[in-house]
Design a protein around this motif. Structure first.
Motif, mmCIF file in Angstrom:
data_model
loop_
_atom_site.group_PDB
_atom_site.id
_atom_site.type_symbol
_atom_site.label_atom_id
_atom_site.label_comp_id
_atom_site.label_asym_id
_atom_site.label_seq_id
_atom_site.Cartn_x
_atom_site.Cartn_y
_atom_site.Cartn_z
ATOM 1 N N PRO A 86 40.731 39.423 46.461
ATOM 2 C CA PRO A 86 39.278 39.348 46.520
ATOM 3 C C PRO A 86 38.628 40.625 46.017
ATOM 4 N N THR A 87 38.822 40.915 44.737
ATOM 5 C CA THR A 87 38.291 42.159 44.173
ATOM 6 C C THR A 87 37.397 41.848 42.983
ATOM 7 N N GLY A 96 37.152 31.796 38.177
ATOM 8 C CA GLY A 96 38.536 31.815 37.745
ATOM 9 C C GLY A 96 39.282 30.592 38.251
ATOM 10 N N PRO A 97 40.585 30.585 38.107
ATOM 11 C CA PRO A 97 41.376 29.422 38.533
ATOM 12 C C PRO A 97 41.341 29.244 40.048
ATOM 13 N N VAL A 119 37.331 32.424 42.571
ATOM 14 C CA VAL A 119 36.505 33.623 42.641
ATOM 15 C C VAL A 119 35.746 33.786 41.334
ATOM 16 N N SER A 120 34.465 34.138 41.443
ATOM 17 C CA SER A 120 33.650 34.328 40.245
ATOM 18 C C SER A 120 34.096 35.572 39.483
ATOM 19 N N GLY A 121 33.657 35.662 38.243
ATOM 20 C CA GLY A 121 34.067 36.774 37.400
ATOM 21 C C GLY A 121 33.673 38.126 37.933
ATOM 22 N N ASP A 122 32.533 38.204 38.649
ATOM 23 C CA ASP A 122 32.110 39.491 39.193
ATOM 24 C C ASP A 122 32.587 39.710 40.617
ATOM 25 N N GLY A 123 33.360 38.770 41.150
ATOM 26 C CA GLY A 123 33.901 38.917 42.495
ATOM 27 C C GLY A 123 32.872 38.767 43.592
ATOM 28 N N LEU A 124 31.707 38.210 43.295
ATOM 29 C CA LEU A 124 30.639 38.108 44.289
ATOM 30 C C LEU A 124 30.371 36.676 44.737
ATOM 31 N N ARG A 178 35.534 45.107 50.513
ATOM 32 C CA ARG A 178 36.723 44.472 49.962
ATOM 33 C C ARG A 178 37.201 43.302 50.803
ATOM 34 N N ASP A 179 37.151 43.436 52.123
ATOM 35 C CA ASP A 179 37.738 42.408 52.972
ATOM 36 C C ASP A 179 36.732 41.424 53.549
ATOM 37 N N LEU A 180 35.463 41.469 53.099
ATOM 38 C CA LEU A 180 34.495 40.485 53.579
ATOM 39 C C LEU A 180 34.933 39.050 53.288
ATOM 40 N N PRO A 181 35.455 38.741 52.088
ATOM 41 C CA PRO A 181 35.900 37.356 51.862
ATOM 42 C C PRO A 181 36.984 36.917 52.843
ATOM 43 N N LEU A 182 37.890 37.836 53.207
ATOM 44 C CA LEU A 182 38.933 37.491 54.161
ATOM 45 C C LEU A 182 38.349 37.276 55.549
#
Length: 644
Positions: free
Chosen positions: A43-44, A54-55, A148-153, A219-223
């Motif tokens: 998740p970066t 992405g995939p 995950v989107s290209g900008d990771g957001l 960094r770990d908000l998605p988790l």
């Protein structure tokens, strides 16, 4: 938040579990997040935009290091064909959010109000489930995939169409959206602050939900989001989410609430037709027909209840009991098994924490003097059968994150901006608590403490350490369980030699929690648990913003720009090497602050249980494994005279 294993001398000091979330960035621009190479499951942030995804992936981890392939059948640490039967019963081994060890008065464990019942997490599914043999990996549960989107957001989760609540109603994207929005506005402050950088939740179609994050997200908000409980929007359409209530909520997971008596016990019954029982993340787990928690206000009464088979499994947190108490008939007849399992998780910082919000603790010389009065060597030998080691670091048990030697290279570069604003010792060898002569009153250390108090303006007046304003130095140790009384009493004896009037203030569990939420204490015993990949959680324990957040885990009230900046460096780290470097720098600064009296730790689980259980030969690396991977053994239970 579900992290077992701690120092284990008492339910106060060692059975503390902390959900460590929230905080604010400091020294803006000093540690800007770097762009990382995209990794499967990581998740970066990467180059791109928030519209291009992405995939689709089957799992997530902080740095993309996933152990299990998309077609895995079960986790390696389970027995896939474990029988489903029997009862697992225990006293509460840990605490999350508003929970108490000794009582409960509400079944809402996700708000600040009340004392939440243990085990409520057993009833709610999450988007993804943790693999307990990896530091931070999650795999699909409610969500069959994530992109995950290209900008990771932006994180796009596709839900499983078969997901159901216990009443048979479908669990869909609207429930996910409502749950996150509600937790952010009405949930426990620790959760609300943890997910504050969730900008919005978009529902796309019948099976898709997109979580859109702030550019400043950690960094770990998605988790964190992927591991939060999902509630029924329909159920709460007629009920206030933030109410303290004993009405069982509608869940969706492997267990639902069964019988309970407020403050005495609560049972969770296995759901026979649980919709996700055959998913890879669940195979070989949730093996008991019933999981039960027993509550006792007195630890000795609780042990006697175990001996009488009132409950069947016990993790022993008292060295005296472990060394001398297990000589009852059940043990002699080999009907009670004693087992020691390795605890490979970071034990974190454990000890007595000063409330720096109070004027008397603001002088570091006073805090250092109090540290010198603590005789661990005497306590370990006389009270704990030599079973423990001294805690020295807030990252105890994780050597790669513990400071050692003199800071150099990248670690020194992180610290240099704060030279002159942090104690000089930060740039030398990291602080280690002194070793006493073990006499119980080391005169050399006490003389050093006396000098520090004098330097801080405290002089002896009528046998009491008194400052220039005529205020005597007094200390109250706030507790809700007498388990640490012998240790605190020995500490108080030395404080009295220094002219410090100290006492133990014993309150009930509810009052204790209220006073903790309001920071109404001098000194409390705590364990600041750390994950194998610390990040967002450190903000809740150490950031300036959390120092004033009611119910936060910043029990000392630390508000220091250097600490804030180093926490942000850890949160922004894009590799484990970077994380370890920043953690070592933070460890140096926190040790130099002397905001606590480090206590002790033990790197093992000491378990006792009536011989009615089986378990895999290897436990999962990062948890105890019981009850998750254990099962009922009917043949053993019959021989031991134990009934389900």
């Amino acid at each position: 938040m579900k992290r077992p294993a701690d120092l284990r001398e008492s339910r106060i000091l060692t059975r503390r579990q902390t959900l460590v979330y929230a905080g604010a960035a400091a020294a803006a621009g000093l540690f800007a997040p770097r762009v990382a190479r995209a990794q499967e499951g990581a998740p970066t942030a990467v180059d791109g935009d928030s519209k291009t995804f992405g995939p689709e992936r089957h799992g997530l981890s902080a740095f993309g290091d996933l152990k299990y392939a998309p077609d895995f059948k079960s986790f390696d640490y389970v027995r896939p064909d474990a029988p489903k039967a029997g009862t697992f019963s225990q006293i509460p081994p840990n605490r999350e959010l508003n929970q108490s060890f000794s009582t409960f008065n509400t079944l809402n464990a996700y708000i600040l109000k009340g004392d939440g019942a243990q085990g409520m997490g057993l009833t709610f599914d999450t988007l993804m489930a943790r693999a307990n043999d990896e530091p931070d990996a999650l795999y699909g549960l409610l969500a069959r995939s994530v992109a995950v989107s290209g900008d990771g957001l932006a994180y796009r989760f596709r839900l499983r169409p078969e997901a159901r609540f216990h009443d048979g109603s479908r669990l869909g994207p609207e429930d996910v959206k409502w749950s996150f929005e509600t937790l952010k506005t009405k949930g426990h402050p620790l959760v609300a602050q943890a997910i504050r950088d969730l900008d919005r939740v978009d529902v796309e179609g019948d099976d898709t939900v997109v979580l859109r994050l702030s550019p400043k997200r950690t960094r770990d908000l998605p988790l964190t989001l992927a591991a939060l409980p999902i509630f029924s929007k329909a159920y709460y359409s007629t009920k206030p989410f933030d109410a303290s209530t004993l009405e069982p909520p509608l869940g969706s997971s492997a267990y639902k609430i069964g019988r309970f008596e407020q403050g005495r016990f609560i049972e969770f019954d296995r759901v026979e037709d649980y919709w996700a029982k055959d998913l890879a993340v669940n195979v070989g787990q949730a093996n008991f027909d019933k999981v039960r928690f027993e509550f006792f206000r007195d630890r000795d009464v609780g042990f006697e209840a175990f001996k009488a088979r009132a409950y069947l499994f016990r993790e022993e947190f008292t060295s005296r009991t472990w060394a001398t108490g297990y000589d009852f008939p059940g043990v002699r007849d080999k009907k009670v098994i004693r087992e020691t399992l390795p605890d490979l998780t970071p034990s974190g910082g454990q000890g007595w924490f000063f409330n720096l919000r109070r004027k008397k603790f603001q002088d570091p010389r006073v805090r250092e003097a109090l540290n010198l009065a603590f005789d661990f060597e005497w306590m370990n030998r006389n009270l704990m059968f030599g079973a423990y080691k001294r805690t020295v670091s807030v990252f105890q048990g994780a050597p790669e994150m513990m400071a050692s030697g003199v800071a150099q290279g990248a670690e020194l570069a992180l610290l240099e901006p704060f030279r002159g604003r942090v104690p000089d010792e930060v740039f030398g060898e990291p602080h280690v608590p002194p070793v006493s002569d073990g006499s119980g009153q080391d005169r050399t250390l006490l003389r050093q403490a006396q000098k520090l108090l004098r330097d801080a303006g405290y002089v002896a007046k009528d046998g009491r350490a008194t400052n220039a304003d005529g205020e005597a130095l007094t200390i109250e140790f706030l507790e809700f369980d007498p388990g640490l009384d012998p240790h605190v009493s020995a500490f108080i004896k030395n404080l009295k030699v220094l002219g410090i009037e100290a006492n133990i203030r014993q309150v009930d569990a509810a009052q204790y929690q209220q006073r903790m939420n309001a920071f109404d204490y001098d000194v409390v015993s705590q364990r600041m648990s750390m994950s194998a990949t610390p990040g967002e959680g450190l903000r809740q324990v150490y950031s300036s913003e959390s120092a004033t957040l009611p119910g936060s885990q910043n029990v000392s009230g630390i508000a220091d720009p250097a600490v804030d900046a180093l926490v942000e460096a850890i949160v922004a780290a894009q590799s484990r090497d970077d994380l370890d470097v920043a953690a070592r720098a933070l460890d140096r600064v926190l040790r130099a602050l002397r905001n606590w009296v480090p206590a002790w730790y033990k790197d093992s689980h000491t378990l006792a249980y009536w011989d009615a259980y089986g378990h895999p030969p290897e436990k999962p690396r990062y948890v105890r494994g019981a009850p998750e991977t254990w099962w009922w053994d009917a043949d053993k239970a019959e021989k031991a005279g134990v009934k389900a």
